[in-house]
Design an enzyme around this catalytic site. Structure first.
Site, PDB file in Angstrom:
ATOM      1  N   CYS A 166     -18.332  -1.408  -4.003  1.00 37.46           N
ATOM      2  CA  CYS A 166     -17.669  -2.532  -4.688  1.00 37.46           C
ATOM      3  C   CYS A 166     -18.649  -3.622  -5.131  1.00 37.46           C
ATOM      4  CB  CYS A 166     -16.605  -3.132  -3.788  1.00 37.46           C
ATOM      5  SG  CYS A 166     -15.410  -1.937  -3.233  1.00 37.46           S
ATOM      6  N   HIS A 214     -14.905 -10.331  -5.588  1.00 39.66           N
ATOM      7  CA  HIS A 214     -14.413  -8.948  -5.619  1.00 39.66           C
ATOM      8  C   HIS A 214     -12.938  -8.947  -5.222  1.00 39.66           C
ATOM      9  CE1 HIS A 214     -13.813  -4.781  -5.038  1.00 39.66           C
ATOM     10  NE2 HIS A 214     -13.857  -4.817  -3.716  1.00 39.66           N
ATOM     11  N   ASN A 227      -7.717  -2.960  -5.887  1.00 38.31           N
ATOM     12  CA  ASN A 227      -9.161  -2.954  -5.717  1.00 38.31           C
ATOM     13  C   ASN A 227      -9.755  -1.868  -6.625  1.00 38.31           C
ATOM     14  OD1 ASN A 227     -11.791  -2.586  -4.849  1.00 38.31           O
ATOM     15  ND2 ASN A 227     -11.298  -2.516  -2.668  1.00 38.31           N
TER      16      ASN A 227
HETATM   17  N1  ACO Z   1       2.484  -0.147   4.694  1.00 38.67           N
HETATM   18  C1  ACO Z   1       3.076  -0.511   5.828  1.00 38.67           C
HETATM   19  N2  ACO Z   1       2.431  -0.581   7.007  1.00 38.67           N
HETATM   20  C2  ACO Z   1       1.131  -0.277   7.033  1.00 38.67           C
HETATM   21  C3  ACO Z   1       0.441   0.100   5.862  1.00 38.67           C
HETATM   22  C4  ACO Z   1       1.162   0.176   4.662  1.00 38.67           C
HETATM   23  N3  ACO Z   1       0.600   0.520   3.499  1.00 38.67           N
HETATM   24  N4  ACO Z   1      -0.855   0.345   6.182  1.00 38.67           N
HETATM   25  C5  ACO Z   1      -0.984   0.113   7.489  1.00 38.67           C
HETATM   26  N5  ACO Z   1       0.221  -0.259   8.011  1.00 38.67           N
HETATM   27  C6  ACO Z   1       0.538  -0.610   9.367  1.00 38.67           C
HETATM   28  C7  ACO Z   1      -0.419   0.008  10.378  1.00 38.67           C
HETATM   29  O1  ACO Z   1      -0.024   1.320  10.707  1.00 38.67           O
HETATM   30  C8  ACO Z   1      -0.286  -0.929  11.537  1.00 38.67           C
HETATM   31  O2  ACO Z   1       0.896  -0.621  12.239  1.00 38.67           O
HETATM   32  P1  ACO Z   1       0.955  -0.727  13.850  1.00 38.67           P
HETATM   33  O3  ACO Z   1       0.692  -2.181  14.150  1.00 38.67           O
HETATM   34  O4  ACO Z   1       2.319  -0.265  14.160  1.00 38.67           O
HETATM   35  O5  ACO Z   1      -0.134   0.160  14.340  1.00 38.67           O
HETATM   36  C9  ACO Z   1      -0.085  -2.288  10.873  1.00 38.67           C
HETATM   37  O6  ACO Z   1       0.379  -2.011   9.535  1.00 38.67           O
HETATM   38  C10 ACO Z   1      -1.334  -3.141  10.784  1.00 38.67           C
HETATM   39  O7  ACO Z   1      -2.389  -2.317  10.288  1.00 38.67           O
HETATM   40  P2  ACO Z   1      -3.845  -2.886  10.070  1.00 38.67           P
HETATM   41  O8  ACO Z   1      -4.721  -1.824   9.505  1.00 38.67           O
HETATM   42  O9  ACO Z   1      -4.298  -3.582  11.326  1.00 38.67           O
HETATM   43  O10 ACO Z   1      -3.512  -3.965   8.963  1.00 38.67           O
HETATM   44  P3  ACO Z   1      -4.420  -5.113   8.389  1.00 38.67           P
HETATM   45  O11 ACO Z   1      -3.734  -6.380   8.551  1.00 38.67           O
HETATM   46  O12 ACO Z   1      -5.847  -5.019   8.862  1.00 38.67           O
HETATM   47  O13 ACO Z   1      -4.430  -4.777   6.824  1.00 38.67           O
HETATM   48  C11 ACO Z   1      -5.872  -3.785   5.198  1.00 38.67           C
HETATM   49  C12 ACO Z   1      -4.939  -3.538   6.383  1.00 38.67           C
HETATM   50  C13 ACO Z   1      -5.066  -4.384   4.084  1.00 38.67           C
HETATM   51  C14 ACO Z   1      -6.456  -2.458   4.754  1.00 38.67           C
HETATM   52  C15 ACO Z   1      -6.994  -4.757   5.612  1.00 38.67           C
HETATM   53  O14 ACO Z   1      -7.571  -4.316   6.811  1.00 38.67           O
HETATM   54  C16 ACO Z   1      -8.074  -4.884   4.580  1.00 38.67           C
HETATM   55  O15 ACO Z   1      -7.881  -5.437   3.504  1.00 38.67           O
HETATM   56  N6  ACO Z   1      -9.293  -4.463   4.899  1.00 38.67           N
HETATM   57  C17 ACO Z   1     -10.439  -4.654   3.999  1.00 38.67           C
HETATM   58  C18 ACO Z   1     -10.427  -3.755   2.820  1.00 38.67           C
HETATM   59  C19 ACO Z   1     -11.560  -4.157   1.910  1.00 38.67           C
HETATM   60  O16 ACO Z   1     -11.775  -5.300   1.635  1.00 38.67           O
HETATM   61  N7  ACO Z   1     -12.348  -3.250   1.440  1.00 38.67           N
HETATM   62  C20 ACO Z   1     -13.456  -3.788   0.647  1.00 38.67           C
HETATM   63  C21 ACO Z   1     -14.256  -2.879   0.073  1.00 38.67           C
HETATM   64  S1  ACO Z   1     -13.411  -1.469  -0.573  1.00 38.67           S
HETATM   65  C22 ACO Z   1     -14.671  -0.485  -1.169  1.00 38.67           C
HETATM   66  O17 ACO Z   1     -15.810  -0.717  -0.990  1.00 38.67           O
HETATM   67  C23 ACO Z   1     -14.249   0.786  -1.890  1.00 38.67           C
END
Ligand code: ACO
Length: 329
Positions: A116, A256, A286
């Site tokens: 990214c 980003h 993204n």
């Molecule tokens: N819909 C509903 N529930 C979901 C989903 C979904 N799409 N995805 C995960 N959940 C659930 C999980 O199973 C979990 O449930 P549980 O508590 O029962 O176990 C709960 O939601 C929380 O999951 P987390 O993964 O802890 O959620 P988080 O708040 O961390 O959000 C996310 C996830 C959006 C992916 C976040 O971690 C994030 O944005 N991370 C960074 C991503 C990023 O910036 N990448 C940058 C570079 S990308 C690249 O280089 C290609």
């Protein structure tokens, strides 16, 4: 700072596939819902390419728009740098395919792989090539078709990504104080496992990659989130000091577009109010290396960046990679 300005933006362009995939569409594919996606990421829809269009098609379309904006012809370009993790092939590079598609007969092209953060890495290389006198007009493109490497059964990643291409033409500064003020790049390979696509390279043969489902994005979301907040904030602070500017002098931050919560945290680190932060991830998700050039192009065309304005770009991605750039438009 004027004596260190060597290159400037001459034009920008973007290409986005027509087909949209909304959060409601995703509700029919995986166990998710619009509310979760919007609250956790800010994304409402993303664009997905059709079966025939390739990464290099999108990249070439964005490049031609940027060239027109810069009032240059393809044969005026002497380098093409494409940032991507989703090239048409492992080789040849997307840059070579773009060269052919746009008729940039005098150019030499190569790809840059910094996930990214790739567009900022490309911009930094272009600035250096112009500074050294090695090249004059350079196309820097960020282009991705992430839908092709998305695991559409994994709800924790498939809601995040989209396809797009953005391009910028960079050329010699004209001495009026406008141009790239500074760039900052960083990587930490110790955290490579947090975000990657294990298959498709030479470590795992094709049959193993297919059998073990390795040909798609794997991400440890919460760990990446924490690393992104720290790295993007650090990169934003660092570039202000490197370019010798204050937060008050920044007209627009273009981060980003991965997650609205990461963007908000980055803006807080450099004390920028929300009206100075460009966000379009609700429309595109993204798009990795394409996210910043697409946003930069939109911001310019919406009149949010005028000649003389200071714009700060900040990115973070798999590798891990991160970086920033300060530009007087
Ligand atoms: N819909 C509903 N529930 C979901 C989903 C979904 N799409 N995805 C995960 N959940 C659930 C999980 O199973 C979990 O449930 P549980 O508590 O029962 O176990 C709960 O939601 C929380 O999951 P987390 O993964 O802890 O959620 P988080 O708040 O961390 O959000 C996310 C996830 C959006 C992916 C976040 O971690 C994030 O944005 N991370 C960074 C991503 C990023 O910036 N990448 C940058 C570079 S990308 C690249 O280089 C290609």
């Amino acid at each position: 700072m004027q004596n260190r300005i060597h290159s400037m933006l001459l034009g920008t362009g973007a290409a986005v596939p027509q087909k949209k995939l909304t959060n409601q569409d995703l509700e029919k594919i995986v166990d998710t819902n619009d509310q979760w996606i919007v609250e956790r990421t800010g994304i409402k829809e993303r664009h997905i390419i059709d079966g025939k269009t390739t990464n290099s098609d999108l990249a070439a379309e964005a490049a031609l728009i940027a060239l027109e904006d810069a009032n240059l012809k393809p044969e005026d370009i002497d380098r093409i740098i494409v940032a991507t993790v989703t090239g048409d092939f492992n080789f040849p590079s997307v840059a070579c395919l773009v060269q052919d598609k746009i008729g940039a007969v005098n150019a030499a092209g190569f790809d840059v792989q910094a996930a990214c953060s790739g567009f900022i890495f490309g911009l930094s290389i272009a600035d250096g090539l112009i500074c050294s006198g090695t090249a004059k007009n350079i196309l820097v493109i960020g282009s991705e078709v992430l839908s092709k490497i998305t695991d559409w059964k994994d709800r924790s990643t498939c809601v995040l990504f989209g396809d797009a291409a953005g391009a910028a033409v960079v050329g010699p500064a004209n001495g009026d104080g406008r141009g790239i003020l500074a760039t900052f790049l960083k990587t930490d390979g110790r955290l490579a496992d947090l975000l990657n696509m294990p298959g498709g390279g030479t470590k795992y043969p094709p049959e193993v990659s297919v059998k073990e489902n390795l040909n798609n994005i794997k991400m440890q979301g919460p760990e990446v989130f924490k690393a992104a907040v720290t790295a993007m904030g650090d990169a934003a602070k660092h570039i202000l000091s490197e370019a010798d500017i204050t937060s008050e002098e920044v007209d627009l931050l273009i981060p980003h577009q991965a997650n609205k919560r990461i963007i908000d945290a980055t803006a807080r680190r450099v004390k920028l109010p929300s009206e100075k932060v460009y966000i379009n991830l609700q429309n595109y998700g993204n798009t990795s290396a394409a996210s910043i050039p697409v946003a930069l192009n939109e911001a310019r065309r919406e009149g949010l960046l005028r000649a003389g304005d200071v714009c700060v770009l900040v990115a973070f991605g798999g590798g891990l990679t991160w970086g920033s750039a300060a530009i007087r438009i």
